[in-house]
Design a protein around this motif. Structure first.
Motif, PDB file in Angstrom:
ATOM      1  N   ALA A 305       0.834  -1.207   0.000  1.00 43.39           N
ATOM      2  CA  ALA A 305       0.000   0.000   0.000  1.00 43.39           C
ATOM      3  C   ALA A 305       0.867   1.256   0.000  1.00 43.39           C
ATOM      4  CB  ALA A 305      -0.933  -0.010   1.212  1.00 43.39           C
ATOM      5  N   TYR A 306       1.940   1.212   0.778  1.00 44.52           N
ATOM      6  CA  TYR A 306       2.811   2.385   0.857  1.00 44.52           C
ATOM      7  C   TYR A 306       3.572   2.606  -0.442  1.00 44.52           C
ATOM      8  CZ  TYR A 306       5.824   5.837   3.085  1.00 44.52           C
ATOM      9  OH  TYR A 306       6.485   6.998   3.416  1.00 44.52           O
ATOM     10  N   CYS A 308       2.333   2.334  -3.393  1.00 41.49           N
ATOM     11  CA  CYS A 308       1.428   3.138  -4.236  1.00 41.49           C
ATOM     12  C   CYS A 308       1.285   4.559  -3.707  1.00 41.49           C
ATOM     13  CB  CYS A 308       0.055   2.471  -4.314  1.00 41.49           C
ATOM     14  SG  CYS A 308       0.057   0.812  -5.034  1.00 41.49           S
ATOM     15  N   LEU A 309       1.142   4.678  -2.381  1.00 38.87           N
ATOM     16  CA  LEU A 309       0.900   5.999  -1.800  1.00 38.87           C
ATOM     17  C   LEU A 309       2.150   6.876  -1.850  1.00 38.87           C
ATOM     18  CD1 LEU A 309      -1.164   7.796  -0.430  1.00 38.87           C
ATOM     19  CD2 LEU A 309      -0.455   6.844   1.768  1.00 38.87           C
ATOM     20  N   SER A 406       0.272   9.053   4.418  1.00 43.06           N
ATOM     21  CA  SER A 406       1.661   8.667   4.152  1.00 43.06           C
ATOM     22  C   SER A 406       2.503   8.770   5.416  1.00 43.06           C
ATOM     23  CB  SER A 406       2.241   9.558   3.048  1.00 43.06           C
ATOM     24  OG  SER A 406       3.575   9.212   2.770  1.00 43.06           O
ATOM     25  N   THR A 472      -3.708   5.922  -5.783  1.00 43.31           N
ATOM     26  CA  THR A 472      -4.368   6.128  -4.490  1.00 43.31           C
ATOM     27  C   THR A 472      -5.457   5.086  -4.265  1.00 43.31           C
ATOM     28  OG1 THR A 472      -3.960   8.515  -4.701  1.00 43.31           O
ATOM     29  CG2 THR A 472      -5.575   7.813  -3.063  1.00 43.31           C
ATOM     30  N   THR A 475      -3.925   1.864  -3.211  1.00 47.67           N
ATOM     31  CA  THR A 475      -3.551   1.868  -1.794  1.00 47.67           C
ATOM     32  C   THR A 475      -4.698   1.355  -0.928  1.00 47.67           C
ATOM     33  OG1 THR A 475      -2.113   3.782  -2.179  1.00 47.67           O
ATOM     34  CG2 THR A 475      -2.713   3.298   0.097  1.00 47.67           C
TER      35      THR A 475
END
Length: 501
Positions: A305-306, A308-309, A406, A472, A475
């Motif tokens: 997830a991080y 992508c973010l 983030s 986003t 994420t």
């Protein structure tokens, strides 16, 4: 009717206030400003891209460069035939930096769990400052321009800067327990945004003298910060005779407030939160292995997830001043100052969202709601009119909903992941886990920087924002299992409280 331990709530700031000493404040400030200085030197590069592009491009093909004579003298040092190729190379340097930074994070986390954190952090700060000086200042003073030399320096800079985040998160994890962690880490994780603001301010102040002076100022301040960290940072409460986290005499009051969010909800109520870095002569904890850390619950999902973010967040970090100058025709110094509002939004977002997650004692639902709003704010910012006040407002809103999550993932959630019940008795884990999460995020950000320059060149800025919306949304998709799990826990706890009444 007594409530289970997983349902009982303690005030988020109760343990924090009762155990806060001047040592905690000094550690907070030193780690905060040490990472701020690292980010300031990175921000300098993004703030002077237009000036660097002008320097690397022949004046006859560069509309931003003045006509200077003799022609042969002023155009003999150019690296690229036109501004478009210079811009593409700048994007390539961003990608090179982030890839080396990502690889370095995986190693730095392991090194930080095995060596003195103060030594590793101060070495990285001072060495990185020297590399930044060579890259931006010395080469310009000597009129030495070489693409391969720039690439090599930026690889080394990425590796050295990677020592920063795992070390400062681990030090903070040693000093601040679960009590109020979301708020404390949310406020503290503003260090990156403060560094961006500081870098933008320093660069805009001296840019009129030449971009090399922007690099000189930030490198000098960062080197001085590394010396101060080496002289004064305390990595663990035990260094000054304070008890480890969870070893307090009134530990029974803190038992629920100090319980890690990522821990087993069915664990015994007498469990304690152990120190990560502090050593015990009788029973020294053993550092956790890299693959063991990867297998901890939630680490892989939050890492993906991080990725992508951080791609979206760092795209704003690297390209926002350039976008404002390129898309709206604003002066570079004005674009640098305006870009600060994105970081202001991130500071406020990380603090408020961290506080809300402390109250709920759940992180994922707060992230999900913020990211849903982030999709809408990205769509709105892509259609911002050519008005600086309106652009600044929408930019701050976008920073609130993107920078806030983030900051939470890279700090408070990384601390939760590294202090699970599964690593007790083998608690040298936080720097390793932080390195994995941030390293994976940096790989995504590295790929993203090249894609941003490629998409912008071929399709335009609007498609860049569509790409940000896609990342986003991804994420949210990656953390959806954690969102569902934590929402179910919240509903279960609510039912139990209703029964208790």
């Amino acid at each position: 009717m007594a409530l289970p331990g997983s349902v009982r709530r303690q005030p988020a700031d109760r343990g924090l206030v009762s155990h806060c000493t001047h040592h905690h404040i000094v550690v907070f400030l030193l780690t905060f400003f040490s990472y701020s200085l690292l980010h300031a030197s990175r921000k300098t590069f993004s703030n002077v891209k237009v000036s660097i592009s002008s320097q690397w491009t022949p004046s006859c093909l560069n509309s931003t460069a003045p006509e200077l004579r003799p022609y042969e003298l002023w155009n003999s040092s150019h690296l690229f035939p036109n501004a478009e190729e210079a811009t593409l190379f700048l994007g390539t340097l961003d990608t090179i930096f982030l890839f080396s930074y990502a690889m370095g994070l995986f190693v730095s986390g392991i090194v930080g769990d095995r060596l003195n954190l103060r030594w590793v952090l101060s070495f990285g700060m001072c060495s990185s400052a020297l590399v930044v000086f060579f890259f931006g200042t010395l080469t310009e003073w000597l009129h030495f321009y070489n693409k391969w030399f720039y690439c090599c320096l930026w690889v080394v800079n990425g590796l050295l800067q990677s020592t920063g985040w795992p070390c400062v998160v681990a030090v903070m994890g040693n000093w601040f327990g679960k009590a109020g962690r979301g708020f404390v880490f949310g406020l503290w994780s503003a260090c990156a945004s403060v560094g961006n603001i500081l870098g933008a301010f320093l660069a805009s102040c001296v840019l009129k003298y030449g971009y090399e002076y922007a690099f000189l100022v930030t490198a000098s301040v960062q080197f001085a910060g590394g010396v101060i960290v080496f002289s004064g940072l305390l990595t663990s409460p035990k260094e000054v005779g304070l008890p480890e986290l969870g070893a307090d005499e009134d530990g029974s009051v803190e038992e629920d407030a100090n319980r890690p969010l990522m821990g087993n909800d069915d664990a015994d109520d007498d469990d304690r939160n152990y120190s990560i870095q502090a050593t015990d002569t009788d029973n020294q904890p053993k550092a956790i292995g890299f693959f063991q850390a990867c297998c901890l619950p939630g680490v892989i999902l939050y890492s993906l997830a991080y990725a992508c973010l951080k791609l979206v967040n760092y795209s704003f970090f690297f390209w926002l001043p350039f976008y404002l100058s390129n898309n709206f025709g604003w002066k570079e110094a004005e674009a640098d100052q305006l870009s600060i509002w994105y970081d202001v939004g991130g500071i406020i977002g990380g603090t408020i969202q961290g506080l809300i997650s402390d109250v709920l004692q759940k992180r994922a639902p707060v992230l999900a709601i913020s990211l849903l709003f982030a999709v809408g704010s990205l769509f709105g910012y892509s259609r911002s009119p050519n008005s600086k006040p309106i652009n600044a407002v929408i930019m701050a809103i976008t920073g609130f909903f993107i920078g806030g999550p983030s900051n939470m993932i890279s700090s408070a959630i990384s601390a939760d992941l590294g202090r699970q019940d599964l690593v007790k008795g083998s608690s040298e884990a936080l720097a390793t886990v932080t390195g994995i999460v941030d390293g994976t995020g940096s790989i995504g950000a590295a790929v993203g920087q090249y894609l941003v320059s490629l998409i912008q060149e071929n399709l335009g800025w609007m498609w860049v924002f569509y790409f940000f919306i896609l990342m986003t949304s991804s994420t949210i998709l990656f953390i959806s299992p954690l969102i569902v799990r934590e929402i179910k826990l919240l509903l279960h706890e609510r039912r139990l409280r209703m029964l208790a009444e």
